[in-house]
Design a protein around this motif. Structure first.
Motif, PDB file in Angstrom:
ATOM      1  N   ASP A 196       0.839  -1.199   0.000  1.00 38.03           N
ATOM      2  CA  ASP A 196       0.000   0.000   0.000  1.00 38.03           C
ATOM      3  C   ASP A 196       0.876   1.254   0.000  1.00 38.03           C
ATOM      4  O   ASP A 196       0.617   2.202  -0.728  1.00 38.03           O
ATOM      5  CB  ASP A 196      -0.931   0.018   1.217  1.00 38.03           C
ATOM      6  CG  ASP A 196      -2.056  -0.979   1.090  1.00 38.03           C
ATOM      7  OD1 ASP A 196      -2.618  -1.097  -0.009  1.00 38.03           O
ATOM      8  OD2 ASP A 196      -2.372  -1.639   2.089  1.00 38.03           O
ATOM      9  N   HIS A 254       1.027   3.195  -3.437  1.00 40.64           N
ATOM     10  CA  HIS A 254       0.082   4.311  -3.335  1.00 40.64           C
ATOM     11  C   HIS A 254       0.535   5.417  -2.387  1.00 40.64           C
ATOM     12  O   HIS A 254      -0.127   6.443  -2.287  1.00 40.64           O
ATOM     13  CB  HIS A 254      -1.291   3.807  -2.862  1.00 40.64           C
ATOM     14  CG  HIS A 254      -1.830   2.696  -3.696  1.00 40.64           C
ATOM     15  ND1 HIS A 254      -2.250   2.871  -4.997  1.00 40.64           N
ATOM     16  CD2 HIS A 254      -2.013   1.389  -3.418  1.00 40.64           C
ATOM     17  CE1 HIS A 254      -2.659   1.713  -5.477  1.00 40.64           C
ATOM     18  NE2 HIS A 254      -2.534   0.803  -4.543  1.00 40.64           N
ATOM     19  N   GLU A 283       0.412   5.242   0.797  1.00 38.13           N
ATOM     20  CA  GLU A 283      -0.520   5.245   1.923  1.00 38.13           C
ATOM     21  C   GLU A 283      -0.273   4.031   2.793  1.00 38.13           C
ATOM     22  O   GLU A 283       0.264   3.018   2.348  1.00 38.13           O
ATOM     23  CB  GLU A 283      -1.970   5.189   1.418  1.00 38.13           C
ATOM     24  CG  GLU A 283      -2.363   6.349   0.542  1.00 38.13           C
ATOM     25  CD  GLU A 283      -3.765   6.185  -0.021  1.00 38.13           C
ATOM     26  OE1 GLU A 283      -4.337   5.077   0.100  1.00 38.13           O
ATOM     27  OE2 GLU A 283      -4.282   7.152  -0.589  1.00 38.13           O
ATOM     28  N   ALA A 333      -2.088   1.039   4.986  1.00 34.49           N
ATOM     29  CA  ALA A 333      -3.368   0.350   5.088  1.00 34.49           C
ATOM     30  C   ALA A 333      -3.918   0.443   6.498  1.00 34.49           C
ATOM     31  O   ALA A 333      -5.109   0.397   6.715  1.00 34.49           O
ATOM     32  CB  ALA A 333      -3.228  -1.109   4.677  1.00 34.49           C
TER      33      ALA A 333
END
Length: 135
Positions: free
Chosen positions: A121, A125, A127, A129
């Motif tokens: 993640d 991305h 980010e 999780a």
């Protein structure tokens, strides 16, 4: 009507068992694609061959199995369904191999161990999780 309910129940049970087995052996199939679609489709197709109403299946529908269908009820339809399942598995395997070969030629087909340990993640991305501070 009863046959369709039985097919639904047995297929659901088979899928449930397959998902449990997948978790036990730690098989990496995050969306349970094979466990649901593969197992469910296979069990449903084979049970259709066993439980279909013979009166609704024309005798010439399976020319190579027509005599078997006449003599032994659903055995011919089951064999036809089994052949279809095997053909489908082959088609899917070949298609998947071709797609993987094309993608492998265009891009890397995995992530490094460091990226996997960091978390996909974050790597893909930017980010998290979940909040690593609460773990």
């Amino acid at each position: 009507m009863e046959a369709s309910i039985l097919i639904g129940i047995l297929t659901a049970v088979a899928c449930f068992i397959a998902v449990r087995v997948k978790a036990t052996i730690q098989f990496d199939d995050s969306l349970d694609t094979f466990m649901l679609h593969g197992v469910g489709g296979t069990v449903g197709a084979l049970l259709t061959g066993i439980l279909a109403y013979k009166a609704l299946v024309p005798g010439d529908y399976f020319p190579l199995c027509a005599k078997i269908l006449e003599d032994s009820g659903h055995f011919g339809l089951f064999i036809a369904q089994l052949k279809a399942v095997i053909l489908t598995y082959g088609f899917v395997a070949l298609g998947t191999a071709i797609i993987l070969w094309i993608l492998g030629a265009l891009m890397p087909m995995g992530v490094s161990i460091e990226e996997e340990e960091r978390g996909l993640d974050f790597v893909a991305h930017g980010e998290e999780a979940y909040d690593p501070m609460t773990n």
